[in-house]
Enzyme design. Sequence first.
Site, PDB file in Angstrom:
ATOM      1  N   ASP A 141       6.873 -10.505 -20.614  1.00 13.63           N
ATOM      2  CA  ASP A 141       7.280 -11.725 -19.606  1.00 13.63           C
ATOM      3  C   ASP A 141       6.815 -12.937 -20.436  1.00 13.63           C
ATOM      4  OD1 ASP A 141       8.656 -11.236 -17.384  1.00 13.63           O
ATOM      5  OD2 ASP A 141       6.951  -9.895 -16.701  1.00 13.63           O
TER       6      ASP A 141
ATOM      7  N   GLN B 109       3.482   5.409  12.174  1.00 11.82           N
ATOM      8  CA  GLN B 109       4.321   6.175  11.607  1.00 11.82           C
ATOM      9  C   GLN B 109       5.606   5.566  11.556  1.00 11.82           C
ATOM     10  OE1 GLN B 109       3.656  10.126  10.657  1.00 11.82           O
ATOM     11  NE2 GLN B 109       1.995   8.735  10.095  1.00 11.82           N
TER      12      GLN B 109
ATOM     13  N   GLU C  43       9.183  11.724  11.246  1.00 13.70           N
ATOM     14  CA  GLU C  43      10.360  11.715  10.250  1.00 13.70           C
ATOM     15  C   GLU C  43      11.492  10.618  10.682  1.00 13.70           C
ATOM     16  OE1 GLU C  43      10.790  15.896   8.270  1.00 13.70           O
ATOM     17  OE2 GLU C  43      10.484  16.231  10.398  1.00 13.70           O
TER      18      GLU C  43
ATOM     19  N   SER D 120       7.860  16.954  11.992  1.00 17.31           N
ATOM     20  CA  SER D 120       7.467  16.205  13.402  1.00 17.31           C
ATOM     21  C   SER D 120       7.116  16.779  14.616  1.00 17.31           C
ATOM     22  CB  SER D 120       8.695  15.150  13.783  1.00 17.31           C
ATOM     23  OG  SER D 120       9.057  14.471  12.481  1.00 17.31           O
TER      24      SER D 120
END
Length: 1358
Positions: free
Chosen positions: A366, A1223, A1290, A1109
């Site tokens: 960079d 979650q 999930e 789940s």
Amino acid sequence: MSAETERDALCFFVNGKKVTEEHADPETMLLPFLRQKMRLTGTKYGCGGGGCGACTVMVSRYQPATKTIIHYSANACLLPLCQLHGAAITTVEGVGSTKTRLHPVQERIAKAHGSQCGFCTPGMVMSMYALLRNKPQPTMEDLTQALAGNLCRCTGYRPIVDGYRTFCQEGNCCQANGDGKCCLNGNEETDEHEQEKPRLFGKEEFLPLDPTQELIFPPELILMAEKAKPQTLTFHGERMRWVSPASLEELVQLKTRHPEAPLVMGNTNIGPDIKFKGVLHPLIISPTRVVELFAVSQTPEGVWVGAGCSLSELHSLLEKLVPQFPEEKTELFRALEQQLGNLGSQQIRNVASLGGHIVSAYPNSDLNPVLAAGSCKVSVISSGGRREVLINQDFFVGFGKTILRPEEIVASVFIPFTRKGEFVRALRQAARKEVSFPTVTSGMRVLFSEGSRAVQDVSLYFGGVGPTTVRASKTCAAIISRPWDDETLSRAYDVLLDELTLPPSAPGGKVEFRRSLTLSLLFKFNLEVLHKLKEMNLITEELPEKMLPLPKEIQPSLQEFHPVPKDQSEQDPVGRPIMHRSAFSQATGEAVYCDDIPRTDGELFLVLVTSSRAHAKITELDVRDALQLPGVVDVIMAKDIPGKKVRSMFGYDEELLAEDEVSCVGQMLCAVVADTKAHAKRGAAAVKISYEDLPDPIFTIEEAVEKSSFFLPHRTFEKGNVTEAFKNIDKVYEGEIRMGGQEHFYMETHSMLVVPVGEEKEFNVYISTQWPTLIQDVIAETLNIPSNRITTHVKRVGGAFGGKVMKTSILASITSVAAWKTGRAVRCVLERGEDMLITGGRHPLLAKYKVGFMNDGRIMAADMQFYVNAGNTVDESVLVTEKILLHVDNAYKIPNLRGLASACRTNLPSNTAFRGFGVPQTLLVVESMVNDVAMALGRPADEVAPQSSSCLYKTIYIKLCLTSSLIVQIREVNMYRGPSVTHYKFEFSPENLLRCWEECKIKSDYSSRRQAIAQFNQQNRWKKRGISMVPIKYGIAFSEGFLNQAAALVHIYKDGSVLVSHGGAELGQGIHTKMQQVASRELHVPSSKIYISETSTSSVPNTCPSAASFGTDANGMAVKNACETLYQRLEPIRKKSPKGSWESWVRDAFFEKISLSATGFHRGPDLYMDWDKMEGQPYAYFTFGVCCSEVELDVLTGDYRTVRTDLVVDIGKSVNPCVDIGQIEGAFMQGLGLYTLEELKFSPSGFLYTRGPSQYKIPALCDVPLRFNVCLLPDADNPHAIYSSKGIGEPVLALGTSVFLAIKDAVAAARSESGLVGTFRLDSPATPERACLACTSPFTQKIPASEPGSFRPWALNI
């Protein structure tokens, strides 16, 4: 004693205690020293390459010249032990402890719910602690910079930011309470209802930060640093010598004698080479104590900066210098300052040196293009004297090589002032916005003749488009002496395109994108220069919009949930936002993970040997050399396995260790066990394997389909009559979409310890897994002993996401054979690269669909085919295809629906379960199909070729706006309504789905934002915004009914304390916290009396996996059952003594011989799916959710920011809102990574390129939606789960699709500028490369496409 054998004692301090190491090994990094020698295991191993931040510590040093103490964060995995002489190290244990006193930095991340699995938490704590030691009241910019190098896979970062925002000056207002409201907005008045809204945490509870209470810097180190004459330090290891000279003269002498010996300052270049490439340097010279290398001096022409200065020191220096001089003199300073903010993480910049960065000569550096463009130079010294060398096109001569001679040392770097009429810019594009190597980077400088737009000089340098930093000399020649105008620049683009070419098979791939970026970055420079010239009144014409950076300020967000009933007992924790029960221990580093368990006497370490071929016969496996190496004890091969040598699933066998043939790169062949990890690694490298390649390996889905290479069975279904339906509809559209795989990237890699007990073939297994019983079963089968001899222990897991089940069992089997054969404890901890290579991930997908619909948007028929890349073994791939088909309707009632799903057998590492288990793939396909329906209906009837007419663009914008609104309408018109039945004849009510949809429309202010976006897009040519709103209907529980059972064991001890054991594994999802809440409610005792130690097969047998789940649903009911039994047993005692205490009741029960131990059991729902009849009840219920996301896209580079995300989720009545919201946020961010960022790259021979955080980018703090609002749907019930809650681990991951489709919406707006309207293909992930190329800007259109089949690509299109 000769100089070659002379050694010194290393002296430094750790957490205020002196450490003297007489035998410091130059190959030892600080991380293993802390963890193994000092037993300070709070500092974690996450990647070993400085890319994840899990091993962050604070380094403090005394500066004799200024008599000051400096503090900085650093990665312990890259810090050589020998470099720490005279340093004071602070680890997370030295910051605070639950045994003594928590530090505010630990308390706030815990109480703000910023710790889930907790593996990343000590690193987060240390990064923030180092910041606070330097700046007790930081800004939000300081905070985000400090945490940019710390990855978290669980939380989604929002709670971490909210907790630490309270240290910031701007955070010390009501914004920091987590409700998103602020007195600064003029909203001081709130109604009574607003005031009653519960919060996840209150900052008024936090301990104040008191800088006077920190550890003092050891006075002994100050005296040591101020010694009159520092001495040369020499350290010897097993294979390497380390010399740290005390003077420049001695350094020059050393380098003259040993020109090939590398100079190590920050070890950010040499360290990874040694670790990952096996490079061995017999001698390392470390000039960190040569003061001349750190000198800074100013001249009338510019500034000389010592080559030893760290990049952070350079950044601070430039920050101080910029305000001291006129703006025209600091153009180069500001360009460098900007680029330094993008270069690596704070931890890397704190140790990496300026000189080291330059001479490393990485092609995608960079800084080098900016230094070269700015005419910087280096002063080098050798025994022949000093000379100055210009950093230009001649300086970089090849990959990693410069014009400097081996014995020359860069002493300092000259950075000149700029002149009047001179402009310098640093422009880059990277795979991730922060802490990512650039795809293309550049330094550009132009000098104008005074009072004119005529170019006097120009310099254009690029990185990432060749083996070195390159100068576009011909392009510069085309610009010099000409006026800076459209004609000159148009010619320059064409010259640049011809000048900077890349072969189609160039390393790194992305050839079209990289070539287009050179043009786009020059165009950006052009825009900036034009605006500068206009400011100087040198041009008068109307200019395009100024290219402002994408927004990046994280705004306060809302987390809405509903309070518990007013009549609920204060002692009852259910429904309250209770902090994760281990959060404090995780924040202090006291929480014990598998590899934190202390070493036992005689313990061995296991390292795997894996295949380097994708499809071959093994002709020889020679381990003789390995067995001769120091420390190597044995090599474990298939013939050593006393029991079953294979694991069987769906009628397919998977070998534990391959014997005759390999079917993927990374397949396990044997394992070396040795006394240390280093010796085991050397032993593994010494194993010689000969192969005979087999023909025609299969890597892609297309190849597998063509060769009918599948794992059977195929899964199919049909609802209605699809063929007939297609005859009676208004429109038909056919589409195809591809979706890449995803690496789990749990922060804790696979870890296990197998300990022989010593009698009757008994073993204790400590392991990081989701399914302890499976580990018990497979080890018993492998060793051919009964399961009752194996006890599996799981304390906690540092993230899993589906990836610690199947492959974990195979790894555990191999490790157990080593323990069986040697009779000693054996530990196996995979390195990040090994883990990524061996264990597989989410299944890549190719989907094809044909959809029939009416003119009013009703979808009448859809025919869909899904092909997933299963890899070389079946694993759970067939189950994944089943779940794909079971969710193919998502939220929509499509009367005629047909689906096929197949698992393709290929020669890639086997893919496995991953959070969402096929649903994220399905949702992308279904929602893309719905989008295509809207775009097909919204397509103008009179499509025309691109024109310049503004009238045309206006028409297209209106059409795009209508199409965007139409997408929402089409989703609504096709949604399930009223009593509904799925395509597999499962009845359900979509009422809460529709409520989520309406609530999200309101809370996100969708309609007005849609209009604002259309206006923004009309006003901006090179930046576009897009928005999308997506629903989900997600089935909860295992469709294989037997997996839904759970058991628990609850003991009440005589003092009233309670020990709960259950079958769920704590993965960070808070299951132990929720079980504690359940037990507290059922036993009517405070949570403080309840303890959960671990998950163990000796306490609760025959457990099912923590997955789908369903962990809280199943185990919560089992714990509830056990506690109810115990509470009922105590009833006679309670009646006898109604005013007694809990403790007195328990004591009385013991004396009355009432059992205070009970098992609990939950049978779970009897779920099934009959694929022959295409009907069943595979789920207990559905979790519903809706997500609205808005993005801003840079059309020229494909970079984007998620400006805002609003989530509304029906999770019934939450057992713990802070855990559930955590979650939701974490799953969403994982989905955002899946759909927009994370890319697995395989070589044409099937080798995984992306084996660590430097190549594989998961979302970081910079990827968090700037406003991230979560609302739990109120007044929602669920009779099918404990306390009317719902599984949530999930479902929300798939709602990351909203960001993908928002990007697609923004791309559609960009395409309209080129007159392109209607449907177009965008594959997932929508990386900057894909988004940029899909925008079809004038610059991407200039790039000639390579003819497929005419070259061998750098990477496969998996």
